[in-house]
Design an enzyme around this catalytic site. Structure first.
Site, PDB file in Angstrom:
ATOM      1  N   GLN A  12       0.830  -1.208   0.000  1.00  0.00           N
ATOM      2  CA  GLN A  12       0.000   0.000   0.000  1.00  0.00           C
ATOM      3  C   GLN A  12       0.863   1.256   0.000  1.00  0.00           C
ATOM      4  O   GLN A  12       1.912   1.310   0.647  1.00  0.00           O
ATOM      5  CB  GLN A  12      -0.928  -0.005   1.211  1.00  0.00           C
ATOM      6  CG  GLN A  12      -2.072   0.996   1.082  1.00  0.00           C
ATOM      7  CD  GLN A  12      -3.199   0.701   2.047  1.00  0.00           C
ATOM      8  OE1 GLN A  12      -3.362  -0.425   2.496  1.00  0.00           O
ATOM      9  NE2 GLN A  12      -3.983   1.706   2.372  1.00  0.00           N
ATOM     10  N   SER A  47       4.377  -6.441   2.472  1.00  0.00           N
ATOM     11  CA  SER A  47       3.071  -6.316   3.119  1.00  0.00           C
ATOM     12  C   SER A  47       1.968  -6.847   2.200  1.00  0.00           C
ATOM     13  O   SER A  47       1.939  -8.026   1.878  1.00  0.00           O
ATOM     14  CB  SER A  47       2.845  -4.853   3.529  1.00  0.00           C
ATOM     15  OG  SER A  47       1.681  -4.710   4.300  1.00  0.00           O
ATOM     16  N   LEU A  48       1.054  -5.985   1.758  1.00  0.00           N
ATOM     17  CA  LEU A  48       0.009  -6.394   0.818  1.00  0.00           C
ATOM     18  C   LEU A  48       0.596  -7.149  -0.375  1.00  0.00           C
ATOM     19  O   LEU A  48       0.011  -8.115  -0.872  1.00  0.00           O
ATOM     20  CB  LEU A  48      -0.740  -5.156   0.313  1.00  0.00           C
ATOM     21  CG  LEU A  48      -1.480  -5.328  -1.018  1.00  0.00           C
ATOM     22  CD1 LEU A  48      -2.722  -6.163  -0.832  1.00  0.00           C
ATOM     23  CD2 LEU A  48      -1.809  -3.988  -1.635  1.00  0.00           C
ATOM     24  N   ARG A  50      -9.080  -8.209   3.468  1.00  0.00           N
ATOM     25  CA  ARG A  50      -7.985  -7.760   4.330  1.00  0.00           C
ATOM     26  C   ARG A  50      -8.084  -6.254   4.563  1.00  0.00           C
ATOM     27  O   ARG A  50      -7.946  -5.770   5.695  1.00  0.00           O
ATOM     28  CB  ARG A  50      -6.643  -8.112   3.673  1.00  0.00           C
ATOM     29  CG  ARG A  50      -5.400  -7.738   4.483  1.00  0.00           C
ATOM     30  CD  ARG A  50      -4.161  -8.182   3.701  1.00  0.00           C
ATOM     31  NE  ARG A  50      -2.916  -8.013   4.454  1.00  0.00           N
ATOM     32  CZ  ARG A  50      -2.136  -6.950   4.388  1.00  0.00           C
ATOM     33  NH1 ARG A  50      -2.471  -5.919   3.619  1.00  0.00           N
ATOM     34  NH2 ARG A  50      -1.009  -6.905   5.084  1.00  0.00           N
ATOM     35  N   HIS A  94       0.500  -3.408  10.858  1.00  0.00           N
ATOM     36  CA  HIS A  94       1.545  -4.306  11.352  1.00  0.00           C
ATOM     37  C   HIS A  94       1.850  -4.124  12.836  1.00  0.00           C
ATOM     38  O   HIS A  94       3.005  -4.086  13.257  1.00  0.00           O
ATOM     39  CB  HIS A  94       2.822  -4.158  10.506  1.00  0.00           C
ATOM     40  CG  HIS A  94       2.593  -4.434   9.053  1.00  0.00           C
ATOM     41  ND1 HIS A  94       2.285  -5.692   8.584  1.00  0.00           N
ATOM     42  CD2 HIS A  94       2.583  -3.613   7.978  1.00  0.00           C
ATOM     43  CE1 HIS A  94       2.108  -5.627   7.276  1.00  0.00           C
ATOM     44  NE2 HIS A  94       2.275  -4.381   6.881  1.00  0.00           N
ATOM     45  N   GLN A 114       1.749 -11.529   9.353  1.00  0.00           N
ATOM     46  CA  GLN A 114       2.236 -10.188   9.017  1.00  0.00           C
ATOM     47  C   GLN A 114       1.165  -9.108   9.113  1.00  0.00           C
ATOM     48  O   GLN A 114       1.469  -7.927   9.059  1.00  0.00           O
ATOM     49  CB  GLN A 114       2.923 -10.172   7.634  1.00  0.00           C
ATOM     50  CG  GLN A 114       2.066 -10.681   6.472  1.00  0.00           C
ATOM     51  CD  GLN A 114       1.625  -9.582   5.534  1.00  0.00           C
ATOM     52  OE1 GLN A 114       1.032  -8.601   5.962  1.00  0.00           O
ATOM     53  NE2 GLN A 114       1.877  -9.752   4.254  1.00  0.00           N
TER      54      GLN A 114
END
Length: 304
Positions: free
Chosen positions: A10, A88-89, A113, A193, A242
């Site tokens: 993101q 991440s994403l 998510r 996170h 994560q």
């Protein structure tokens, strides 16, 4: 030597994405599938108001779609990777291109998510800040002095991201800037996170519980452990970890280098990861430059 494809997270979204990526042959098919799965016009959002697009539940499927299309186009003209990883994403995109699940499952999961992350904490209560040029040991020590503050992203030798309660983030940034250090609060909707997103992790666990994860075509170096994982059940565990735990991105890059990777290609919108790796003097390219190079070469050949 070896090649890694890396997928952005993101922050890589921007208004006009759909128009830019619509030039690719595979765009129409995947854009239609994405809209059908989601039940709304994601493409309109991708070309629309920046504030609407940056909402977590919109930004995540938008980046996933663009990155998947980028991969589809790249593999037509460039060799397959030896490893994949996503920030991440981006880890969800890496799983899709490695065949752990199909495109449709991935677009559904990243939308969910985003929704669950947005629901985990009221807007304004959580935030994040990037710290540049401060030793990680100093940041770790400082973070412990604030209530509800955590290290979220170990991005590079130069950059670390902290995350947590908004008031703690503001105090943390103020302290560093007053002491001549670089710290910038990020324009995000929550404390990504961190344990504050534990409810999002639990809801996502329920989503993936009945989805069969397959053996990946390429080993995936995962955020939570910074090592390659190929067992489907372990992949399922670590992709959930994560959400409410830190992203060990620098450590993941270091691991790939140790495994023989000497070339990284960022596959997705913008070039955030490429820039970070180039600052570290690593061989990194954006997928678009490889496609443009191929098109130019074909143009020259065709003109002879």
């Amino acid at each position: 030597m070896k090649l890694a494809y890396i997928f952005p997270g993101q922050g890589s979204q921007y208004s006009g994405m759909a128009s830019d990526f619509s030039k690719y042959e595979s765009w129409d098919n995947y854009a239609k599938v994405a809209n059908d799965v989601l039940g709304f016009d994601l493409i309109e959002i991708m070309d629309g108001d920046e504030e609407v697009l940056k909402l977590t539940e919109n930004a995540q499927p938008a980046i996933y779609l663009a990155s998947y299309v980028a991969f589809t186009e790249l593999k037509k003209c460039f060799r397959e990777p030896d490893f994949v990883a996503g920030h991440s994403l981006g880890e969800y995109t890496a799983l899709a291109v490695a065949g752990v699940y199909d495109f449709e499952t991935g677009i559904y999961l990243v939308r969910k998510r985003g929704e669950y992350i947005s629901q985990a904490m009221k807007p304004g209560e959580g935030s994040m800040a990037a710290v540049v040029g401060v030793a990680i040991e100093e940041i770790e020590e400082l973070v412990r002095k604030y209530d509800g503050l955590y290290i979220a992203n170990y991005n590079s030798e130069e950059q670390t991201v902290v995350s947590g309660k908004s008031e703690s983030i503001k105090s943390f940034v103020k302290h560093l800037t007053e002491n001549g250090k670089r710290a910038i609060e990020l324009k995000v909707s929550g404390p990504f996170h961190t344990p504050f997103l534990e409810s999002a992790r639990e809801k996502m666990a329920a989503e993936v519980e009945h989805i069969k994860f397959r053996q990946p075509k390429y080993p995936i170096v995962m955020n939570s452990v910074a090592r390659e994982i190929t067992d489907p059940e372990q992949i399922k565990h670590y992709v959930l970890e994560q959400i409410s735990g830190p992203v060990y991105w620098k450590q993941s890059i270091d691991r790939m280098i140790a495994l023989g990777v000497d070339e990284f290609v960022e596959v997705g919108p913008k070039n955030v990861l490429t820039s970070m790796l180039k600052k570290a003097k690593l061989n990194a390219k954006h997928f678009s430059t490889l496609i443009e190079t191929k098109n130019l070469t074909e143009g020259v050949t065709g003109g002879r």
